[in-house]
Design a protein around this motif. Structure first.
Motif, mmCIF file in Angstrom:
data_model
loop_
_atom_site.group_PDB
_atom_site.id
_atom_site.type_symbol
_atom_site.label_atom_id
_atom_site.label_comp_id
_atom_site.label_asym_id
_atom_site.label_seq_id
_atom_site.Cartn_x
_atom_site.Cartn_y
_atom_site.Cartn_z
ATOM 1 N N UNK A 133 0.865 -1.179 0.000
ATOM 2 C CA UNK A 133 0.000 0.000 0.000
ATOM 3 C C UNK A 133 0.903 1.230 0.000
ATOM 4 N N UNK A 134 0.640 2.139 -0.938
ATOM 5 C CA UNK A 134 1.373 3.398 -0.983
ATOM 6 C C UNK A 134 0.337 4.509 -0.896
ATOM 7 N N UNK A 135 0.274 5.178 0.254
ATOM 8 C CA UNK A 135 -0.785 6.156 0.513
ATOM 9 C C UNK A 135 -0.206 7.553 0.733
ATOM 10 N N UNK A 136 -0.827 8.589 0.186
ATOM 11 C CA UNK A 136 -0.355 9.964 0.419
ATOM 12 C C UNK A 136 -0.463 10.324 1.899
ATOM 13 N N UNK A 137 0.585 10.925 2.449
ATOM 14 C CA UNK A 137 0.541 11.295 3.870
ATOM 15 C C UNK A 137 -0.483 12.403 4.111
ATOM 16 N N UNK A 138 -0.852 13.140 3.067
ATOM 17 C CA UNK A 138 -1.866 14.179 3.213
ATOM 18 C C UNK A 138 -3.210 13.595 3.638
ATOM 19 N N UNK A 139 -3.366 12.305 3.437
ATOM 20 C CA UNK A 139 -4.600 11.655 3.862
ATOM 21 C C UNK A 139 -4.681 11.602 5.384
ATOM 22 N N UNK A 140 -3.517 11.706 6.034
ATOM 23 C CA UNK A 140 -3.462 11.562 7.487
ATOM 24 C C UNK A 140 -3.045 12.841 8.205
ATOM 25 N N UNK A 141 -2.267 13.671 7.511
ATOM 26 C CA UNK A 141 -1.798 14.912 8.135
ATOM 27 C C UNK A 141 -1.406 15.896 7.039
#
Length: 276
Positions: free
Chosen positions: A170-178
């Motif tokens: 899984x490669x997820x944008x950190x903007x999704x969390x912070x």
């Protein structure tokens, strides 16, 4: 003209008991010189003409380098399995090689490195994905991933072995969390190991991780920190890190029998994960 060729393609593939309807347009655009002949085949219904025409089409495509990928598709559709044909389309295989996968080493292990040219990077905070790498035994194979994958649009890669288990990244944008981690995020800035697994573990295994984490380790490679977890049940080895503006979650999992028989290999796979 285009309709006649479309019909002949459908007839030829059905004759081989393999149907790839989504690929007719490829054949249509590259086989215009064979349209009149294709019509004769569809009308005659003689299997020997079908085989002869497939040969003719393959020859025509080989003479046109711009349609090399089409040759691979038709060859797989006629002579291989549907799964092989789809793999060619999805992954762009050349001579049976998966892009990014090395030859086996002396121990029979291969290293996968995400190709720089591989597509991907969608969702909130899109950006090119910094490559990652890991090692797997020789019999492990890449499994096609689609944007309709039930695991979510952020699953970048799947591998599997019927004997040993499976993995996904899984490669997820950190903007999704912070929104204050910038473009050079570190896993330590996202949180300590406990916070990260509690926040993202459910996304990986599909259920709450409370009471399932049996070990947590923090390791460093080339200046980058990695959190490593072992969960049970389900049997899973998760490695987490961050790079650029992305969070990486590498999950290796197996059923009970596979876990018991191949735990050492699964552990080695999980610990080999690096962002490069």
């Amino acid at each position: 003209m285009g309709t006649t060729l479309f019909t002949s393609c459908s007839f030829s593939w059905r004759y081989k008991q393999q149907i790839f309807p989504s690929r007719h347009l490829l054949a249509q655009s590259s086989l215009e010189n064979g349209i009149s002949r294709a019509k004769v085949i569809a009308d005659s219904g003689e299997s020997k003409l079908v085989d002869g025409e497939i040969e003719k089409w393959s020859g025509l495509m080989k003479r046109r380098s711009v349609f090399v990928s089409g040759v691979s598709l038709i060859s797989s559709a006629v002579l291989g399995s549907p799964r092989d044909g789809l793999a060619v389309v999805k992954q762009g295989l050349l001579a049976g090689r998966i892009p990014g996968l090395s030859d086996p080493d002396e121990q029979g292990w291969r290293t996968y490195r995400r190709p720089d040219e591989k597509s991907g990077g969608h969702g909130v905070g899109w950006s090119p994905i910094i490559p990652y790498a890991f090692s797997v035994p020789q019999e492990w194979e890449e499994v096609p991933v689609s944007i309709a994958d039930l695991g979510g649009t952020e699953i970048d890669l799947r591998f599997g072995s019927s004997k040993e288990g499976r993995l996904f990244v899984i490669v997820a944008p950190v903007l999704r969390f912070s929104d204050d981690l910038g473009d050079n995020a570190k896993i330590e800035l996202i949180g300590p190991p406990e916070k990260v697994i509690n926040a993202f573990g459910p996304e990986v295994i599909g259920e709450n991780v409370e009471g399932k984490v049996i070990s947590m380790n923090v390791v460093e490679h080339s200046g980058r920190t990695y959190y490593q977890y072992e969960l049970e049940p389900p049997h899973a080895l998760i490695t987490a890190t961050a790079a650029g503006n992305r969070l990486y979650l590498f999950n290796v999992t197996a059923n009970g029998l596979q876990w018991k028989r191949h735990y050492s290999d699964l552990k080695r796979i999980a610990e080999s994960f690096r962002v490069v």
